[in-house]
Enzyme design. Structure first.
Site, mmCIF file in Angstrom:
data_model
loop_
_atom_site.group_PDB
_atom_site.id
_atom_site.type_symbol
_atom_site.label_atom_id
_atom_site.label_comp_id
_atom_site.label_asym_id
_atom_site.label_seq_id
_atom_site.Cartn_x
_atom_site.Cartn_y
_atom_site.Cartn_z
ATOM 1 N NE ARG A 1 -13.028 -0.312 4.712
ATOM 2 C CZ ARG A 1 -13.555 -0.752 3.591
ATOM 3 N NH1 ARG A 1 -13.556 -2.038 3.321
ATOM 4 N NH2 ARG A 1 -14.096 0.077 2.726
ATOM 5 C CB CYS A 2 -9.422 2.404 11.564
ATOM 6 S SG CYS A 2 -8.157 1.499 12.452
ATOM 7 C CD GLU B 1 -8.523 3.755 6.733
ATOM 8 O OE1 GLU B 1 -8.348 4.837 7.325
ATOM 9 O OE2 GLU B 1 -7.610 2.987 6.425
ATOM 10 C CD GLN C 1 -2.653 -1.220 2.618
ATOM 11 O OE1 GLN C 1 -2.868 -2.299 3.140
ATOM 12 N NE2 GLN C 1 -3.120 -0.084 3.131
#
Lengths: 290, 788, 157
Positions: free
Chosen positions: B368-369, B740, B221
């Site tokens: 996802r945050c 997110e 990523q």
């Protein structure tokens, strides 16, 4: 991705050829049908057969659901999707479709077979309980001919069956009896998961009373799937909440669940009772309506 | 009407530019990379959680006819590569030399002609282990006599990693002393989970000994950060390293760190002189790569009797596993956990976080945050519900009473965040409207009277995303500013180069839309180049919802530079002063004479043509920008979950889920909604089923999708979405980031709903994952048993 | 052993070990990378292809077992330059994000619509329940399949 260890591969074009291959290749040979139990074990290298005998070419011989002679006969290579779709089975035994809808997932059901499910004999497998509750028998064939074995005797323990090294399961026979009703109840953590606990129930009425009953549980016993004490508690009595509660309590008492990721033993024992009770209620409604 | 048929020229519901290749099976993922002569690697992993390695015999594996090389820790040690630095200033073993410290740790690397042979050869390696006592429960990690996991570190005599605090303990204590009501929670765990993207992690390394160039296709990523770290670690010159992140099959934070397998593939390519591919299997993914959460939290809340919340205090014990490989900005060992004050106006707040080593896989990624925001949001939203229960106030009413008010923004929290904007009451009200909250409460009352157990759970979250200002934030010393380059070709078609990397978020579409919005050219005329460090400017990558807040801003800024330059070119072409030109979408025109003007496309041709440009204006229509965000952005949302609980089996059915998100300006509402849907499913999964569990010997019990359960289509409801739009005042296009948010906000809504359903049984809390077994136990005992 | 499988209507032959899984045969022996894999335990369904028209997890089938059968992969959805309505539906309704589960999802959708041209949302949910998507939360996948059901004729016309 995990991959199986090497093996030799053979295709059988008939049941007799499959049995002959098993005899010739010895105990390191395994049959593979749908492959959804065996291949994952082979990828983990928990199973490392030297020979794999592919019996999928026997589909025309062993994939069938036939109603004849007071029986429904199910070929061992019948796929889960065919069992799920079968109107004959749904008409006689609603338990079958209820269970099948909760087995694995659609693509797996497109490949997995009745014979594979029963022969894997996973303690959490569903069809063993279904067929045990229905009083079905299995037909096992070897080079010496066929023998008929009840579901109780078929299922010898976790991952152990009555099928010998050079034998194969070829058919399941389910008796058709009147005034019956059946149901399946299962709790799982997620779609496609194995059962946390499940209960399969069949009842047959003799007049106003229960004449015969089959109660079989999944995932709560390492061995022995039928709950005979619970069945006996119903026979000769009218179907009632009291009788169901008593039978369900006995089914829970007689099971022996293990604590694992799916839940503690006391929860599973509770489910044995709760699910048996619910299944009995629904099976009785169906029997009364039949 | 949410139609997708119109073709927006800027922001709007534009169908995705990346879809045509994916729907034809022409996506190009790392495992699709095939190079001539490519070999395949496989990692031998430890079966034990803690053991001393007494010997490794690779001779049988070496003799396998298809094996080209076997690499052990000793081999790497000779090159100084046995250990690598983590993103948290710790070290992590690439291949174990002395001990194994978690089950699944990398021990040896086999390189063979094909993957099947490589995996066969793993079985031929003989490792002797001397088992050591294990530390599984972080609560015992600091006990006297606990086995020291990191005895590789000089002088290390315990399993302590860090102590960190935020806010003021003194102020907090003072408020707690004179508050009407104080409430102490039980220990509330946020269980260890794993992002589990559908594509596992992997790499193809291709080192060319002649040119000295290393090409690395990798599931990353953050390609630029990886490149720099490889240069720093391996001593390879950075200009000879090209990191290529092709299509990525989901990331969710799992693909931020550098994993030993990547390093092994690189070493393998150097050793064999051939390209080497390594793709982990699902078990390797779940048991060895970046987990998330694993916080044990205890909260305290001080309030007035009428429901005004005055102060919050939280003490956290954080399980970081065997190596501290947490991915977060350097100054923040507990990430942004100090946003645990949530959406509320408080007098005081204080938190402590203690990090410890255990014999478990390393990680602590922001799943996802933004970093540790999910843990924080879960805790505060559980605490607010516990207080509502204590004070017998409706949980929505209690939230409304305590929200930071619209006019208080920018709002500085007691732990130092400066929230940029929000209208929390409006967002909450929109959720209530969609849900029909009052009707739901009525329905619940009727059902309870009939013995049916329906629950309504609410959560309201504020996230802090878009890391971050260089003055405050870096990762491994690298500031978190992102570059963008934009070239407008002579015919007016543009190429945008960005550093961030989509893993499904649709950057090729939304970044083209930003350029389109700024320049008034069609988004299909903008090609977005990303995921290749040789082709794109530097930047820190996609995680923590930072793509739009940072690189999106860089894209807007670079577009504005182009627009400004086009003005100068137009002024030359039209022979007027730049001051006499006015902008309308796609075109500069002469004030008072709108017929006379020049489009961006015309300016592009002129810039490349024969036009004499004004003094100081260079030719061509290209620009570069680096965006250093002045602050983070603060998206928020109000979520309402409706569940039905079967008390006989403990099964929870999520019947409805309403999510109202305020992420500021929406570039592509279709993509925003898709992001929200996905985050909700993951949040629901975390709340109900996802859990990386261990037995008391440190064996991972969740090493496949048979036991690490993620939601299927059957466990999720038909999401109901709403929106409010409060632009970020400091972001050039007012956007805040959204990828997110819904994973942050949804777990507490689900748990609050289940607890609400079980209120008649006296249940005040149920730990995640809220499995049927846990619900049943909660009903039996009035709460869950102490966590395992 | 030599294995011949009809893939997207074409007989394809390659030499492979008996243990070769169908997914690897397609990807590595035939070079058709559109079929993905995401787990080892037949749970994720990223590898779903159609075998004789039925969705099957190609990670749990030996390539040898597919000999003599018809396999259809994502590469075979588009025909004569026309997208399958399912492909169009996934684009129209934003039914994909990272794209990794998409080939399997689309093939299952195609098989569903072949047997049930007008499925309910619940029937679509069940049909895709053996396949994991980590990105979309499933809602838009269901909408995509419904789009294909509703627009199938006009797309293929």
């Amino acid at each position: 991705m995990q991959v199986p260890a090497p093996f030799d591969y053979a295709r059988a074009s008939s049941v007799d050829e499959a049995i002959a291959l098993l005899e010739r290749l010895g105990p390191e040979a395994r049959l593979v049908a749908g492959g959804h139990s065996l291949l994952p074990m082979m990828k983990l290298r928990l199973a490392t057969p030297e020979h794999l005998i592919d019996i999928n070419p026997l589909e025309s011989e062993l994939n069938y659901i036939r109603e004849e002679g007071g029986l429904v006969r199910i070929g061992a290579l019948t796929r889960h999707r065919d069992v799920l779709a079968s109107e004959v089975l749904a008409r006689h035994y609603p338990i079958v479709r209820e269970a099948e809808e909760l087995i694995a997932d659609p693509p797996v059901r497109n490949r997995g077979t009745v014979g594979g499910a029963l022969c894997q004999a996973d303690p959490s497998e569903d069809l063993s309980a279904v067929f045990a509750a229905l009083g079905a028998v299995t037909v096992i064939r070897g080079s010496g001919g066929e023998r008929v074995v009840t579901m109780e005797d078929f299922h010898e323990g976790p991952y152990e069956t009555a099928v010998g090294d050079a034998e194969m399961l070829v058919e399941v026979r389910v008796p058709i009896r009147e005034h019956g009703g059946s149901a399946y109840e299962k709790v799982k953590r997620r779609t496609g998961d194995w059962a946390t606990a499940a209960s399969g129930v069949a009842l047959w009425l003799d007049g106003a009373n229960v004449g015969a009953a089959g109660i079989a549980l999944s995932a709560v016993n390492p061995t022995g799937i039928r709950s005979t004490r619970a069945e006996q508690a119903l026979i000769g009595r009218p179907p009632s909440e009291e009788a169901f509660a008593e039978a369900a309590a006995l089914a829970a008492e007689d099971c022996n669940p293990a604590t694992d990721q799916r839940g503690p033993a006391d929860y599973k024992r509770h489910l044995a009772q709760e699910l048996t009770h619910r299944a009995l209620r629904r099976a009785a409604e169906r029997a009364l309506a039949s | 009407m949410a139609g997708t048929t119109e073709r927006p020229t800027g922001f709007g519901r534009l169908k995705r530019k990346e879809d045509p290749r994916f729907i034809r099976g022409q996506g190009h993922y790392v495992d699709d990379v095939t190079l001539p002569g490519m070999l395949h690697g496989a990692v031998l992993r430890s079966p034990l959680a803690h053991a001393r390695i007494t010997s490794i015999d690779t001779s049988a594996a070496q003799q396998h006819p298809k094996v080209r090389a076997v690499i052990t820790g000793k081999d790497l040690e000779a090159q100084g590569l046995a250990w690598m630095p983590t993103l948290s200033a710790d070290t992590q073993a690439v291949l174990a030399t002395d001990k194994v410290r978690f089950q699944g740790q990398e021990v040896a690397f086999v390189i063979a002609d094909d993957e099947y042979a490589a995996r066969d050869a793993l079985e031929l390696i003989d490792v002797d282990y001397e088992p050591l006592p294990v530390v599984v429960d972080p609560r015992t990690a600091l006990d006297a006599g606990a086995p020291v996991i990191r005895d590789d570190k000089d002088g290390k005599s315990d399993n302590h990693i860090f102590d960190w605090e935020a806010g003021s303990e003194e102020e907090c204590d003072r408020v707690f002393e004179d508050a009407d009501v104080t409430l102490v929670t039980q220990e509330i765990p946020f269980q260890r989970v794993h992002p589990a993207p559908l594509e596992t992690c992997g790499a193809v390394a291709d080192y060319d000994a002649v040119t000295g160039k290393l090409r690395l296709w990798c599931t990353t990523q953050a390609p630029h950060a990886h490149r720099t770290l490889y240069a720093l670690v391996a001593g390879l010159p950075e200009h000879k390293i090209q990191v290529i992140a092709p299509d990525i099959g989901g990331g969710f934070g799992n693909k931020v760190p550098i994993y030993p397998g990547y390093v092994c593939a690189i070493v393998g390519s150097i050793v064999t002189g051939k390209p080497v591919k390594w793709m982990e299997d699902r078990t390797e993914n779940l048991t060895s790569t970046g987990f998330a959460r694993d916080y044990l939290m205890r909260g305290r809340i001080a309030a007035d009797r009428d429901g005004k919340i005055r102060a919050l205090r939280v003490d956290v014990l954080a399980d970081h596993g065997a190596f501290n490989a947490t991915a977060q900005p350097s100054k923040y060992p507990a990430g942004f956990f100090h946003i645990f004050t949530g959406s509320y106006d408080l007098e005081a707040a204080y938190c402590t976080v203690k990090g410890v080593y255990t014999n478990k896989a390393p990680g602590g990624v922001a799943y996802r945050c933004s970093f540790r925001v999910t843990e924080a949001a879960y805790l505060v939203e559980r605490m607010v519900d516990l207080l509502a229960d204590e004070l017998e106030i409706d949980p929505v009413e209690l939230r409304m009473k305590n929200f930071i008010k619209k006019e208080q923004f920018p709002y500085t929290t007691r732990t130092g965040w400066v929230y940029d904007s929000g209208d929390y009451a409006a967002t909450m009200n929109e959720a209530l409207r969609i849900a029909g909250y009052d009707e739901l409460r009525k329905e619940q009352a009727e059902k309870r009277a009939r013995g049916e157990y329906m629950g309504i759970g609410c959560s309201f979250f504020t996230e802090t995303v878009g890391a971050g200002p260089k003055k405050d934030m870096d990762i491994a010393g690298l500031g978190m500013a992102d570059g963008a380059e934009l070239r407008v070709h002579p015919t007016g078609k543009a190429v945008l180069r960005i550093s961030v990397k989509t893993q499904g978020q649709g950057h090729e579409t939304t970044f083209a839309q930003i350029v389109a919005e700024e320049l008034g050219i069609p988004p299909e005329d903008v090609e977005v180049v990303h995921g290749d460090t040789d082709q794109t400017p530097f930047g820190l990558g996609t995680y923590g919802s930072r793509s739009t807040p940072v690189s999106g801003a860089a894209t807007a800024m670079v577009s504005r530079k182009i627009r400004d330059k086009a003005r100068l070119i137009a002024s030359a072409a039209l022979e007027v002063s730049p001051d006499d030109l006015e902008w309308e979408r796609g075109r500069w025109f002469v004030k008072g004479d709108p017929e006379k003007g020049q489009t961006i496309q015309e300016a592009a041709f002129a810039a490349h043509g024969t036009l004499t440009l004004p003094e100081g204006v260079e030719g061509h229509l290209d620009a570069e920008a680096v965006y250093d965000p002045p602050n983070l952005t603060y998206p928020c949302g109000a979520y309402i979950c409706v569940v039905d609980v079967d008390p006989g089996t403990g099964e929870v059915k999520i019947r409805r889920f309403i999510a109202v998100d305020d992420c500021g300006v929406r570039i592509n509402p279709m993509i925003v909604e898709g992001q929200v849907h996905g985050g909700l499913a993951e949040g629901v999964g975390i709340a109900l089923m996802q859990h990386i569990a261990f037995d008391d010997q440190g064996n991972c019990l969740s090493g496949s999708f048979m036991d690490y359960l993620v939601p299927s289509s059957m466990e999720v409801p038909d999401w109901e979405l709403g929106e409010t739009v409060t632009p970020s005042p400091h972001h050039p296009i007012g956007a805040k980031g959204v990828g997110e948010s819904s994973n942050v906000g949804s777990p507490p809504a689900v748990v609050n709903a289940v607890v609400d359903a079980l209120e008649p049984f006296g249940v005040r809390h149920v730990d995640m994952p809220v499995t049927p077994a846990r619900v049943w136990e909660a009903i039996q005992h009035g709460t869950t048993r102490p966590p395992q | 052993m030599q294995i011949t499988i009809t893939v997207n209507g074409e007989p394809r032959t390659a030499e492979a070990e008996p243990r070769t899984l169908l997914v690897h045969f397609l990807r590595d022996n035939l070079g058709m990378k559109g079929t993905h894999w995401g787990c080892d335990t037949s749970n994720c369904g990223a590898c779903v292809v159609l075998v004789d028209g039925e969705p099957v997890k190609s990670c749990t089938m030996l390539a040898a077992m597919a000999e003599g059968h018809e396999v259809r992969t994502v590469e075979g959805l588009e025909r004569d330059g026309h997208l399958d309505p399912v492909q169009q539906g996934f684009m129209e309704e934003h039914g994909l994000q990272c794209g990794f589960c998409t080939p399997g999802m689309m093939l299952t959708a195609r098989a569903l619509l072949d047997s049930n041209p007008n499925p309910t949302d619940d029937e679509i949910r069940v049909a895709i329940s053996g396949q994991i998507c980590r990105c979309t939360g499933y809602k838009n996948i269901i909408k995509s399949v419904r789009w294909a059901a509703e627009h199938g004729e006009e797309v293929t016309a």
